[in-house]
Design a protein around this motif. Structure first.
Motif, PDB file in Angstrom:
ATOM      1  N   TYR A   1      48.500  40.330  40.483  1.00 59.00           N
ATOM      2  CA  TYR A   1      47.449  39.682  41.269  1.00 59.00           C
ATOM      3  C   TYR A   1      47.228  40.489  42.545  1.00 59.00           C
ATOM      4  O   TYR A   1      48.038  41.345  42.915  1.00 59.00           O
ATOM      5  CB  TYR A   1      47.827  38.229  41.582  1.00 59.00           C
TER       6      TYR A   1
ATOM      7  N   ARG B   1      39.456  46.719  31.535  1.00 57.85           N
ATOM      8  CA  ARG B   1      39.191  45.564  32.392  1.00 57.85           C
ATOM      9  C   ARG B   1      39.169  45.978  33.857  1.00 57.85           C
ATOM     10  O   ARG B   1      38.327  45.522  34.631  1.00 57.85           O
ATOM     11  CB  ARG B   1      40.241  44.487  32.162  1.00 57.85           C
TER      12      ARG B   1
ATOM     13  N   GLU C   1      36.128  42.961  37.118  1.00 58.92           N
ATOM     14  CA  GLU C   1      35.977  41.511  36.913  1.00 58.92           C
ATOM     15  C   GLU C   1      37.337  40.893  36.605  1.00 58.92           C
ATOM     16  O   GLU C   1      38.066  41.378  35.743  1.00 58.92           O
ATOM     17  CB  GLU C   1      34.988  41.227  35.790  1.00 58.92           C
ATOM     18  N   TYR C   2      37.657  39.793  37.295  1.00 55.45           N
ATOM     19  CA  TYR C   2      38.978  39.189  37.203  1.00 55.45           C
ATOM     20  C   TYR C   2      38.872  37.675  37.024  1.00 55.45           C
ATOM     21  O   TYR C   2      37.783  37.135  36.876  1.00 55.45           O
ATOM     22  CB  TYR C   2      39.800  39.557  38.441  1.00 55.45           C
ATOM     23  N   ASN C   3      40.029  36.997  37.029  1.00 60.17           N
ATOM     24  CA  ASN C   3      40.035  35.543  36.952  1.00 60.17           C
ATOM     25  C   ASN C   3      40.608  34.986  38.258  1.00 60.17           C
ATOM     26  O   ASN C   3      41.181  35.718  39.076  1.00 60.17           O
ATOM     27  CB  ASN C   3      40.837  35.053  35.737  1.00 60.17           C
ATOM     28  N   LEU C   4      40.459  33.703  38.433  1.00 60.74           N
ATOM     29  CA  LEU C   4      40.845  33.086  39.705  1.00 60.74           C
ATOM     30  C   LEU C   4      42.339  33.159  39.976  1.00 60.74           C
ATOM     31  O   LEU C   4      42.760  33.139  41.132  1.00 60.74           O
ATOM     32  CB  LEU C   4      40.372  31.631  39.732  1.00 60.74           C
ATOM     33  N   ARG C   5      43.168  33.271  38.918  1.00 59.99           N
ATOM     34  CA  ARG C   5      44.616  33.384  39.122  1.00 59.99           C
ATOM     35  C   ARG C   5      44.971  34.634  39.924  1.00 59.99           C
ATOM     36  O   ARG C   5      45.981  34.665  40.621  1.00 59.99           O
ATOM     37  CB  ARG C   5      45.343  33.429  37.775  1.00 59.99           C
ATOM     38  N   CYS C   6      44.147  35.639  39.842  1.00 60.86           N
ATOM     39  CA  CYS C   6      44.417  36.893  40.548  1.00 60.86           C
ATOM     40  C   CYS C   6      44.233  36.763  42.056  1.00 60.86           C
ATOM     41  O   CYS C   6      44.594  37.665  42.806  1.00 60.86           O
ATOM     42  CB  CYS C   6      43.493  37.996  40.030  1.00 60.86           C
TER      43      CYS C   6
ATOM     44  N   ARG D   1      34.011  33.699  38.650  1.00 58.68           N
ATOM     45  CA  ARG D   1      34.698  34.933  38.269  1.00 58.68           C
ATOM     46  C   ARG D   1      34.721  35.897  39.448  1.00 58.68           C
ATOM     47  O   ARG D   1      33.669  36.310  39.950  1.00 58.68           O
ATOM     48  CB  ARG D   1      33.979  35.607  37.097  1.00 58.68           C
TER      49      ARG D   1
ATOM     50  N   ARG E   1      34.733  39.270  41.361  1.00 58.17           N
ATOM     51  CA  ARG E   1      34.249  40.618  41.049  1.00 58.17           C
ATOM     52  C   ARG E   1      34.476  41.518  42.250  1.00 58.17           C
ATOM     53  O   ARG E   1      33.972  41.244  43.341  1.00 58.17           O
ATOM     54  CB  ARG E   1      32.759  40.592  40.697  1.00 58.17           C
TER      55      ARG E   1
END
Length: 273
Positions: free
Chosen positions: A80, A149, A154-159, A178, A180
């Motif tokens: 993360y 990736r 582009e990532y997810n909120l956990r990151c 998302r 970015r």
């Protein structure tokens, strides 16, 4: 899904194949775990026997690509933004910024970068100091899928769970839930596929001022980790530094690097200047 049977004998040769390819070590206590992880790949490939699947991976012309895909599925890409940030900040403040402002254009290699949060965090920190364009960043990983990736940004909120204030809106935006990363930040990093076991294809000797190889060596047996560290040491310039994870230590390897504590973070320095 019920895991396919995995005898001790087949476990041994399958685990050895995986370790030879990626360095990932599975001990006898991990047999059920490996059976569970590998069974879905074997069944998807049309095998109801893990021994037959092993022979496919080992000897079939198509097995090489299938083994890479299997290893990719076994890799832990858990990371993360701003993970273990204090050591990165020390590196930026005490090593990279002074070198950049002196016109030296320091080079940093983020080895085993997974989906890229670490090098992008470093890029954000450098940009905050106004020296991003004066530092060369290389990020490598065994997983082509993870690098693809990373290149999208582009990532997810956990990151974002350790994200400090001021980052969102400056270096990344959350669009439709998302995250970015800004394209110019992603473009500041050179992304490249590289297996850390393939030390012959490491960057040129004495070509990097700093290397980050964090939270990777814990998955290797000592002899494998020692070989990788020796390869990383060759790549460091004299006076260069290696950073590993906060839960890792190189002391038991008898490495040629000198351990130094700075503001609560440990750096391994290559002698010389």
């Amino acid at each position: 899904m019920t895991a396919l049977p995995l005898s001790p004998q087949v476990f041994t040769i399958l685990a050895m194949l995986i370790e030879q390819r990626a360095g990932l070590h599975y001990g006898p206590e991990d047999r059920d775990l490996l059976a569970e992880k590998v069974s879905s790949r074997a069944l998807d490939a049309g095998f109801d026997s893990l021994l037959d699947y092993y022979y496919f991976l080992r000897y079939d012309p198509r097995g090489n690509a299938a083994l890479d895909a299997l290893v990719d599925s076994l890799l832990v890409h858990e990371t993360y933004f701003f993970r273990e940030a204090p050591s990165l900040q020390v590196l930026v403040d005490e090593v990279l910024v002074p070198a950049a402002r002196a016109g030296k254009r320091p080079r940093v290699w983020c080895a085993a970068c997974a989906t890229g949060e670490e090098p992008l965090t470093l890029a954000m920190m450098l940009d905050a100091k106004g020296v991003l364009g004066d530092v060369s960043l290389l990020a490598t990983d065994l997983s082509v899928r993870a690098l693809e990736r990373a290149r999208t940004g582009e990532y997810n909120l956990r990151c974002l769970r350790a994200l400090p204030k001021g980052v969102e809106g400056r270096w990344l935006d959350v669009v439709e839930g998302r995250p970015r990363v800004r394209p110019e930040l992603v473009a500041a990093v050179e992304w490249k596929a590289l297996n850390l076991l393939d030390t012959a294809n490491f960057p040129a000797p004495e070509s990097f001022d700093a290397i980050l190889c964090r939270n990777v060596l814990i998955y290797f047996q000592d002899d494998t980790a020692r070989r990788v560290v020796d390869g990383l040491t060759r790549v460091l310039k004299p006076g260069g530094q290696l950073l590993v994870g906060t839960s890792e230590s190189l002391m038991r390897f008898g490495t040629a690097l000198h351990c130094e504590e700075r503001r609560g973070s440990f750096f391994y320095l290559k002698e010389g200047s």
